[in-house]
Design a protein around this motif. Structure first.
Motif, PDB file in Angstrom:
ATOM      1  N   PHE A 136       0.849  -1.194   0.000  1.00 13.68           N
ATOM      2  CA  PHE A 136       0.000   0.000   0.000  1.00 13.68           C
ATOM      3  C   PHE A 136       0.882   1.241   0.000  1.00 13.68           C
ATOM      4  CE2 PHE A 136      -2.454  -3.415   1.760  1.00 13.68           C
ATOM      5  CZ  PHE A 136      -3.777  -3.185   1.387  1.00 13.68           C
ATOM      6  N   GLU A 137       0.321   2.346  -0.470  1.00 11.57           N
ATOM      7  CA  GLU A 137       1.057   3.610  -0.454  1.00 11.57           C
ATOM      8  C   GLU A 137       0.365   4.614   0.449  1.00 11.57           C
ATOM      9  OE1 GLU A 137       2.590   7.236  -3.398  1.00 11.57           O
ATOM     10  OE2 GLU A 137       1.796   5.383  -4.274  1.00 11.57           O
ATOM     11  N   LEU A 138       1.148   5.229   1.312  1.00 12.05           N
ATOM     12  CA  LEU A 138       0.666   6.382   2.080  1.00 12.05           C
ATOM     13  C   LEU A 138       0.741   7.585   1.145  1.00 12.05           C
ATOM     14  CD1 LEU A 138      -0.133   7.911   4.677  1.00 12.05           C
ATOM     15  CD2 LEU A 138       2.310   8.018   5.248  1.00 12.05           C
ATOM     16  N   LEU A 139      -0.424   8.022   0.657  1.00 12.36           N
ATOM     17  CA  LEU A 139      -0.484   9.068  -0.367  1.00 12.36           C
ATOM     18  C   LEU A 139      -0.377  10.475   0.203  1.00 12.36           C
ATOM     19  CD1 LEU A 139      -3.423   7.534  -2.431  1.00 12.36           C
ATOM     20  CD2 LEU A 139      -1.027   7.589  -3.123  1.00 12.36           C
ATOM     21  N   ARG A 140      -1.041  10.698   1.313  1.00  9.58           N
ATOM     22  CA  ARG A 140      -1.065  12.028   1.913  1.00  9.58           C
ATOM     23  C   ARG A 140      -1.143  11.897   3.432  1.00  9.58           C
ATOM     24  NH1 ARG A 140       0.356  13.441  -2.390  1.00  9.58           N
ATOM     25  NH2 ARG A 140      -0.576  14.961  -3.819  1.00  9.58           N
ATOM     26  N   PHE A 164      -5.827  -3.761   7.832  1.00  9.74           N
ATOM     27  CA  PHE A 164      -5.609  -4.348   6.509  1.00  9.74           C
ATOM     28  C   PHE A 164      -4.411  -5.288   6.399  1.00  9.74           C
ATOM     29  CE2 PHE A 164      -8.008  -0.436   5.792  1.00  9.74           C
ATOM     30  CZ  PHE A 164      -9.073  -0.937   5.061  1.00  9.74           C
ATOM     31  N   SER A 165      -3.617  -5.445   7.449  1.00 13.59           N
ATOM     32  CA  SER A 165      -2.471  -6.359   7.453  1.00 13.59           C
ATOM     33  C   SER A 165      -1.636  -6.256   6.178  1.00 13.59           C
ATOM     34  CB  SER A 165      -2.953  -7.808   7.637  1.00 13.59           C
ATOM     35  OG  SER A 165      -3.650  -7.962   8.842  1.00 13.59           O
ATOM     36  N   PRO A 166      -1.103  -5.083   5.870  1.00 13.08           N
ATOM     37  CA  PRO A 166      -0.311  -4.929   4.647  1.00 13.08           C
ATOM     38  C   PRO A 166       1.020  -5.669   4.728  1.00 13.08           C
ATOM     39  CG  PRO A 166      -0.109  -2.973   6.013  1.00 13.08           C
ATOM     40  CD  PRO A 166      -1.140  -3.843   6.676  1.00 13.08           C
ATOM     41  N   GLY A 167       1.547  -6.037   3.558  1.00 14.31           N
ATOM     42  CA  GLY A 167       2.899  -6.592   3.524  1.00 14.31           C
ATOM     43  C   GLY A 167       3.919  -5.490   3.723  1.00 14.31           C
ATOM     44  N   ASP A 168       3.680  -4.348   3.089  1.00 17.43           N
ATOM     45  CA  ASP A 168       4.507  -3.175   3.335  1.00 17.43           C
ATOM     46  C   ASP A 168       3.713  -1.915   2.995  1.00 17.43           C
ATOM     47  OD1 ASP A 168       4.825  -2.443   0.563  1.00 17.43           O
ATOM     48  OD2 ASP A 168       6.526  -3.777   0.372  1.00 17.43           O
ATOM     49  N   ILE A 169       4.240  -0.778   3.446  1.00 18.03           N
ATOM     50  CA  ILE A 169       3.663   0.541   3.149  1.00 18.03           C
ATOM     51  C   ILE A 169       4.771   1.405   2.566  1.00 18.03           C
ATOM     52  CG2 ILE A 169       2.579   2.613   4.105  1.00 18.03           C
ATOM     53  CD1 ILE A 169       1.499   0.836   6.380  1.00 18.03           C
ATOM     54  N   LEU A 240      12.277  11.378  -1.746  1.00 17.79           N
ATOM     55  CA  LEU A 240      12.817  10.138  -1.200  1.00 17.79           C
ATOM     56  C   LEU A 240      11.730   9.081  -1.207  1.00 17.79           C
ATOM     57  CD1 LEU A 240      14.623  11.591   1.953  1.00 17.79           C
ATOM     58  CD2 LEU A 240      15.669  11.051  -0.260  1.00 17.79           C
ATOM     59  N   LYS A 241      12.063   7.887  -1.652  1.00  9.49           N
ATOM     60  CA  LYS A 241      11.131   6.766  -1.584  1.00  9.49           C
ATOM     61  C   LYS A 241      11.436   5.957  -0.333  1.00  9.49           C
ATOM     62  CE  LYS A 241       9.485   2.678  -4.067  1.00  9.49           C
ATOM     63  NZ  LYS A 241       9.632   1.828  -5.299  1.00  9.49           N
ATOM     64  N   LEU A 242      10.433   5.743   0.506  1.00  8.80           N
ATOM     65  CA  LEU A 242      10.616   5.031   1.770  1.00  8.80           C
ATOM     66  C   LEU A 242       9.605   3.898   1.875  1.00  8.80           C
ATOM     67  CD1 LEU A 242      10.704   8.465   2.866  1.00  8.80           C
ATOM     68  CD2 LEU A 242      12.350   7.119   4.162  1.00  8.80           C
ATOM     69  N   VAL A 243      10.042   2.789   2.459  1.00  7.36           N
ATOM     70  CA  VAL A 243       9.203   1.602   2.563  1.00  7.36           C
ATOM     71  C   VAL A 243       9.260   1.063   3.985  1.00  7.36           C
ATOM     72  CG1 VAL A 243       8.801  -0.769   1.765  1.00  7.36           C
ATOM     73  CG2 VAL A 243       9.542   0.990   0.145  1.00  7.36           C
ATOM     74  N   LYS A 244       8.114   0.712   4.514  1.00  2.00           N
ATOM     75  CA  LYS A 244       8.008   0.096   5.851  1.00  2.00           C
ATOM     76  C   LYS A 244       7.501  -1.325   5.698  1.00  2.00           C
ATOM     77  CE  LYS A 244       5.981   0.838  10.441  1.00  2.00           C
ATOM     78  NZ  LYS A 244       5.406  -0.520  10.669  1.00  2.00           N
ATOM     79  N   THR A 245       8.303  -2.293   6.056  1.00  2.00           N
ATOM     80  CA  THR A 245       7.862  -3.683   6.044  1.00  2.00           C
ATOM     81  C   THR A 245       7.054  -3.963   7.303  1.00  2.00           C
ATOM     82  OG1 THR A 245       9.839  -4.333   4.805  1.00  2.00           O
ATOM     83  CG2 THR A 245       8.595  -6.090   5.893  1.00  2.00           C
ATOM     84  N   CYS A 246       5.882  -4.510   7.098  1.00  2.00           N
ATOM     85  CA  CYS A 246       4.950  -4.670   8.225  1.00  2.00           C
ATOM     86  C   CYS A 246       5.017  -6.109   8.754  1.00  2.00           C
ATOM     87  CB  CYS A 246       3.531  -4.337   7.780  1.00  2.00           C
ATOM     88  SG  CYS A 246       3.392  -2.667   7.104  1.00  2.00           S
TER      89      CYS A 246
END
Length: 246
Positions: A136-140, A164-169, A240-246
């Motif tokens: 998923f993407e945190l848009l705003r 929503f138990s995402p794999g990552d954000i 910057l592109k940032l990713v959080k593994t959930c």
């Protein structure tokens, strides 16, 4: 506040406060390129068209970065899903960028008042995630003007993860304002960078366009002809592109 014309670009003014803990670079419409800044210092890049169009919102964000906003704590707030209209209206008033409806919208309320909003995309398949998980993407994300909700984004993300138990954000941090540290503290990792984005600003109306939404009469022109017709090109600092593994 003190200011001076930048030696690197005469179409840019360097502004700082008495303590010199926040440095502003104010670009006139014909500045075009960003000035390279020293890492480790708190730099903010502001374009004149943004100041004219959303000056109140810009000032509120600068005050928040300077520690002058009214601080409230996320533990005193309640998380709730909000509808599209509520999210768009909030972002239109309190966010510097174009409001996006997204797919999922969460808000923080203190005593019934909406003080923070986070908007997420729908889930997408991703090769490095198991088949049953989505990215998923945190848009705003933004606070109400004049407020800083300490721990607000963390609480909104936790609520989204629980729902929503995402794999990552994934999200992007605007380098005109951020070095990404606030996201790194929340468990995000740096996954790359986007180059500076090109914009065109009409010097008469200060309306900003990307290369994709230029009016037809300008889209067919070469850059020199656009300038002759009152448009100025500018570039932001990239993201910057940032990713959080959930």
């Amino acid at each position: 506040m003190d200011f001076e014309i930048s030696e690197a670009n005469p179409a840019c003014y360097r502004v700082w406060n008495d303590n010199k803990d926040i440095h502003l670079l104010y670009y006139l419409p014909h500045a075009e390129n960003r000035i390279q800044t020293d890492p480790g210092q708190n730099w903010i890049h502001i374009d004149e068209d943004s100041w004219v169009k959303k000056g109140e919102c810009l000032l509120a964000r600068i005050q928040a970065k300077a520690g002058l906003a009214r601080k409230i704590h996320a533990r005193t707030c309640v998380v709730a899903r909000i509808d599209k209209k509520q999210a768009l209206d909030f972002m239109e008033e309190h966010h510097l960028q174009v409001p996006l409806p997204g797919k999922y919208r969460f808000g923080l309320f203190q005593k019934g008042e909406l003080v923070s909003v986070a908007v997420f995309s729908s889930g997408r398949k991703k090769q490095d995630l198991p088949e049953n998980l989505r990215s998923f993407e945190l848009l705003r994300f933004c606070h109400k003007q004049g407020f800083l909700v300490v721990g607000g984004l963390s609480k909104l993300i936790r609520s989204f993860e629980k729902s929503f138990s995402p794999g990552d954000i994934m999200t992007y941090a605007d380098k005109d304002w951020s070095d990404g540290q606030s996201y790194l503290k929340l468990g995000f990792r740096l996954a790359g960078e986007l180059p500076p984005q090109e914009f065109w600003v009409d010097s008469r109306t200060l309306q900003r366009y990307t290369s994709f939404d230029l009016p037809h009469e300008f889209a067919s022109m070469d850059p020199d002809t656009r300038r002759a017709n009152g448009l100025h090109r500018l570039y932001n600092s990239g993201s910057l592109k940032l990713v959080k593994t959930c």
